[in-house]
Design a protein around this motif. Structure first.
Motif, PDB file in Angstrom:
ATOM      1  N   ASP A   2       1.091  -0.899   0.101  1.00 33.21           N
ATOM      2  CA  ASP A   2      -0.460  -0.030   0.100  1.00 33.21           C
ATOM      3  C   ASP A   2       0.889   1.158  -0.183  1.00 33.21           C
ATOM      4  O   ASP A   2       2.097   1.054  -0.275  1.00 33.21           O
ATOM      5  CB  ASP A   2      -0.949   0.136   0.841  1.00 33.21           C
ATOM      6  CG  ASP A   2      -0.388   0.189   2.294  1.00 33.21           C
ATOM      7  OD1 ASP A   2       0.734  -0.013   3.127  1.00 33.21           O
ATOM      8  OD2 ASP A   2      -0.796  -0.110   3.742  1.00 33.21           O
ATOM      9  N   SER A   7       2.438  -4.560   3.026  1.00 31.39           N
ATOM     10  CA  SER A   7       1.438  -5.547   2.444  1.00 31.39           C
ATOM     11  C   SER A   7       0.499  -5.914   2.351  1.00 31.39           C
ATOM     12  O   SER A   7      -0.095  -5.771   4.126  1.00 31.39           O
ATOM     13  CB  SER A   7       2.323  -6.882   2.615  1.00 31.39           C
ATOM     14  OG  SER A   7       1.852  -8.052   2.364  1.00 31.39           O
ATOM     15  N   THR A   8      -0.208  -5.848   1.097  1.00 30.98           N
ATOM     16  CA  THR A   8      -1.100  -6.091   1.260  1.00 30.98           C
ATOM     17  C   THR A   8      -2.372  -7.174   0.865  1.00 30.98           C
ATOM     18  O   THR A   8      -3.602  -8.093   0.668  1.00 30.98           O
ATOM     19  CB  THR A   8      -2.244  -5.013   0.662  1.00 30.98           C
ATOM     20  OG1 THR A   8      -1.994  -5.221  -0.933  1.00 30.98           O
ATOM     21  CG2 THR A   8      -1.901  -3.490   0.147  1.00 30.98           C
ATOM     22  N   GLU A   9      -0.632  -7.990   1.316  1.00 30.92           N
ATOM     23  CA  GLU A   9      -1.189  -9.913   1.048  1.00 30.92           C
ATOM     24  C   GLU A   9      -2.676 -10.385   1.345  1.00 30.92           C
ATOM     25  O   GLU A   9      -2.146  -9.981   3.583  1.00 30.92           O
ATOM     26  CB  GLU A   9      -0.398 -10.485   0.720  1.00 30.92           C
ATOM     27  CG  GLU A   9       0.498 -10.087  -0.667  1.00 30.92           C
ATOM     28  CD  GLU A   9       2.201 -10.615  -0.167  1.00 30.92           C
ATOM     29  OE1 GLU A   9       1.578 -12.368   0.007  1.00 30.92           O
ATOM     30  OE2 GLU A   9       2.895 -10.642  -1.066  1.00 30.92           O
ATOM     31  N   ASP A  10      -3.458 -11.025   1.430  1.00 27.89           N
ATOM     32  CA  ASP A  10      -3.982 -12.419   2.291  1.00 27.89           C
ATOM     33  C   ASP A  10      -2.812 -12.896   3.778  1.00 27.89           C
ATOM     34  O   ASP A  10      -1.632 -12.711   3.107  1.00 27.89           O
ATOM     35  CB  ASP A  10      -4.839 -13.291   2.014  1.00 27.89           C
ATOM     36  CG  ASP A  10      -6.441 -12.605   1.329  1.00 27.89           C
ATOM     37  OD1 ASP A  10      -6.340 -11.011   1.863  1.00 27.89           O
ATOM     38  OD2 ASP A  10      -6.532 -13.174   0.502  1.00 27.89           O
ATOM     39  N   PHE A  11      -3.405 -12.890   4.944  1.00 32.92           N
ATOM     40  CA  PHE A  11      -1.963 -13.598   5.677  1.00 32.92           C
ATOM     41  C   PHE A  11      -2.343 -15.378   5.382  1.00 32.92           C
ATOM     42  O   PHE A  11      -2.978 -15.644   4.712  1.00 32.92           O
ATOM     43  CB  PHE A  11      -2.607 -13.601   6.948  1.00 32.92           C
ATOM     44  CG  PHE A  11      -1.680 -14.268   8.327  1.00 32.92           C
ATOM     45  CD1 PHE A  11      -0.556 -13.336   8.586  1.00 32.92           C
ATOM     46  CD2 PHE A  11      -2.529 -15.009   8.582  1.00 32.92           C
ATOM     47  CE1 PHE A  11      -0.229 -13.989  10.082  1.00 32.92           C
ATOM     48  CE2 PHE A  11      -1.732 -15.704   9.801  1.00 32.92           C
ATOM     49  CZ  PHE A  11      -0.262 -14.969  10.431  1.00 32.92           C
ATOM     50  N   ASP A  12      -0.568 -15.498   4.868  1.00 31.55           N
ATOM     51  CA  ASP A  12      -0.334 -17.087   4.979  1.00 31.55           C
ATOM     52  C   ASP A  12      -0.059 -17.512   6.518  1.00 31.55           C
ATOM     53  O   ASP A  12       1.861 -17.657   6.114  1.00 31.55           O
ATOM     54  CB  ASP A  12       0.355 -16.276   3.656  1.00 31.55           C
ATOM     55  CG  ASP A  12       1.319 -17.783   2.657  1.00 31.55           C
ATOM     56  OD1 ASP A  12       0.405 -18.799   3.619  1.00 31.55           O
ATOM     57  OD2 ASP A  12       0.560 -17.681   1.553  1.00 31.55           O
ATOM     58  N   ARG A  51      -5.521 -25.977   6.238  1.00 30.05           N
ATOM     59  CA  ARG A  51      -5.676 -25.083   7.212  1.00 30.05           C
ATOM     60  C   ARG A  51      -5.362 -25.160   8.659  1.00 30.05           C
ATOM     61  O   ARG A  51      -5.813 -25.823   9.529  1.00 30.05           O
ATOM     62  CB  ARG A  51      -7.454 -23.743   7.109  1.00 30.05           C
ATOM     63  CG  ARG A  51      -8.516 -23.760   6.313  1.00 30.05           C
ATOM     64  CD  ARG A  51      -9.351 -23.428   6.202  1.00 30.05           C
ATOM     65  NE  ARG A  51      -9.110 -22.472   6.817  1.00 30.05           N
ATOM     66  CZ  ARG A  51      -9.699 -21.036   5.893  1.00 30.05           C
ATOM     67  NH1 ARG A  51      -9.058 -20.686   5.017  1.00 30.05           N
ATOM     68  NH2 ARG A  51      -9.457 -19.939   6.614  1.00 30.05           N
TER      69      ARG A  51
END
Length: 208
Positions: A2, A7-12, A51
């Motif tokens: 941003d 980081s704007t990635e989904d939490f991995d 998950r």
């Protein structure tokens, strides 16, 4: 990324699990033995095939000296709700969206003796319209009051009262009692120059 470089990635979770194992310098088998898991389970977690729940991920991170954290938009860490927040008489936590206030901070619009016949209030809160006006003036409170916080505030209030009394005494000390010895039997004698109990002279009462 941003505008602020975040980081704007989904939490991995899978990649964080792999990161923790790398930091801790552990093989999948060694990590599995530490956590009581199978090596295959650790492999599936790191591959993203399953998950992983927060508790398991937190355990993996702890092995590497890492921990999960919640950050706000500025990057500051946001703590969870305290464990000892005030509760109602049934032991239930007050709804999180309400702005609970300690028992001594009674709203001005409660009227006279609003809880007649019921136990004293353990906390107060206001309806949405009044709550929003209060937030507009003072901001959103970070948390509900806590049992320990109310206890500490009571102790602090007592200390302030004692300090204020000591300050008044230092400026204007209480005169030493000049009562006659006989005054202590019942009340101040008429001949007593101290008269520290006005209106209670032995001579103004009916003797038994």
């Amino acid at each position: 990324m941003d505008a602020q470089g975040r980081s704007t990635e989904d939490f991995d979770a899978a990649r964080y699990a792999a990161r923790a194992r790398r930091v801790a310098d552990l093989s999948q088998r060694e990590l599995a033995e530490l956590l009581g898991l199978s090596r295959a389970t650790v492999g599936r977690i790191e591959s993203g095939a399953v998950r992983v729940d927060i508790a398991t991920l937190a355990s993996i991170l702890t092995v590497a000296g890492l921990r999960l954290a919640v950050l706000d938009h500025s990057g500051a860490e946001v703590p969870p709700i305290p464990v000892d927040v005030l509760r109602d008489h049934a032991g239930r936590r007050l709804p999180s969206h309400l702005d609970a206030r300690p028992p001594v901070d009674e709203p001005a619009d409660r009227g006279i003796d609003p809880r007649r016949g019921r136990p004293p209030a353990l906390a107060w809160f206001e309806q949405r319209d009044r709550r929003q006006r209060r937030r507009a003036r003072r901001g959103t409170p970070a948390d509900h009051p806590t049992v320990s916080g109310v206890r500490e505030e009571k102790a602090a209030a007592r200390r302030r009262a004692l300090e204020a009394a000591a300050a008044r005494e230092a400026v204007s000390p209480t005169p030493e009692c000049q009562c006659l010895d006989d005054c202590f039997e019942r009340a101040c004698l008429a001949s007593c120059t101290c008269q520290c109990e006005p209106g209670r002279s032995i001579w103004t009462r009916t003797t038994s």
